[in-house]
Scaffold this motif. Sequence first.
Motif, PDB file in Angstrom:
ATOM      1  N   UNK A 162       0.801  -1.224   0.000  1.00  0.00           N
ATOM      2  CA  UNK A 162       0.000   0.000   0.000  1.00  0.00           C
ATOM      3  C   UNK A 162       0.838   1.281   0.000  1.00  0.00           C
ATOM      4  N   UNK A 163       2.097   1.186   0.379  1.00  0.00           N
ATOM      5  CA  UNK A 163       2.948   2.375   0.480  1.00  0.00           C
ATOM      6  C   UNK A 163       3.838   2.501  -0.754  1.00  0.00           C
ATOM      7  N   UNK A 164       3.777   3.638  -1.417  1.00  0.00           N
ATOM      8  CA  UNK A 164       4.630   3.846  -2.590  1.00  0.00           C
ATOM      9  C   UNK A 164       6.092   3.985  -2.187  1.00  0.00           C
ATOM     10  N   UNK A 165       6.354   4.566  -1.020  1.00  0.00           N
ATOM     11  CA  UNK A 165       7.726   4.706  -0.552  1.00  0.00           C
ATOM     12  C   UNK A 165       8.348   3.338  -0.281  1.00  0.00           C
ATOM     13  N   UNK A 185      11.552   1.258  -1.973  1.00  0.00           N
ATOM     14  CA  UNK A 185      12.640   0.629  -1.222  1.00  0.00           C
ATOM     15  C   UNK A 185      12.827  -0.814  -1.672  1.00  0.00           C
ATOM     16  N   UNK A 186      11.739  -1.544  -1.838  1.00  0.00           N
ATOM     17  CA  UNK A 186      11.823  -2.936  -2.280  1.00  0.00           C
ATOM     18  C   UNK A 186      12.433  -3.015  -3.676  1.00  0.00           C
ATOM     19  N   UNK A 187      12.031  -2.108  -4.556  1.00  0.00           N
ATOM     20  CA  UNK A 187      12.609  -2.098  -5.908  1.00  0.00           C
ATOM     21  C   UNK A 187      14.099  -1.781  -5.863  1.00  0.00           C
ATOM     22  N   UNK A 188      14.499  -0.843  -5.020  1.00  0.00           N
ATOM     23  CA  UNK A 188      15.914  -0.477  -4.921  1.00  0.00           C
ATOM     24  C   UNK A 188      16.748  -1.653  -4.419  1.00  0.00           C
ATOM     25  N   UNK A 189      16.213  -2.403  -3.475  1.00  0.00           N
ATOM     26  CA  UNK A 189      16.950  -3.545  -2.932  1.00  0.00           C
ATOM     27  C   UNK A 189      17.013  -4.683  -3.935  1.00  0.00           C
ATOM     28  N   UNK A 190      15.913  -4.962  -4.607  1.00  0.00           N
ATOM     29  CA  UNK A 190      15.896  -6.097  -5.522  1.00  0.00           C
ATOM     30  C   UNK A 190      16.637  -5.806  -6.825  1.00  0.00           C
TER      31      UNK A 190
END
Length: 112
Positions: free
Chosen positions: A54-57, A61-66
């Motif tokens: 639900x959180x865009x932030x 973060x998940x995209x940056x890590x993956x």
Amino acid sequence: PRLSVMPATLTSLRTVAHTVRLYYYDFLLVPCTLLGIVWSELFFSLHLLSIIQRSTLLNSVVKAVTLNGKSLLLAGLLGVIIVYLFTVFAWVSFPEDFVDPEGEMYCRNLVE
């Protein structure tokens, strides 16, 4: 006239897809709730994953890590190497700190 309707249609389709995706995650949370009631309270912790969705932030973060996984793994490996080097330095420089109360060495070499 048809071109002006198209962006509005795409926007509404994106909204519908986003709403369906949210309901899909909510639908997956129902079995977690039932398992939490019947089996173990640990299943309730899976509800926290819906916060990420639900959180865009948090999505960012998940995209940056993956997307940067290899760089993060190499940075972690570098951290392990640095900790090992400090351990070698401490073992060579301060051997008295690696002796238990009975006078025995905790480790006789760096592999133990």
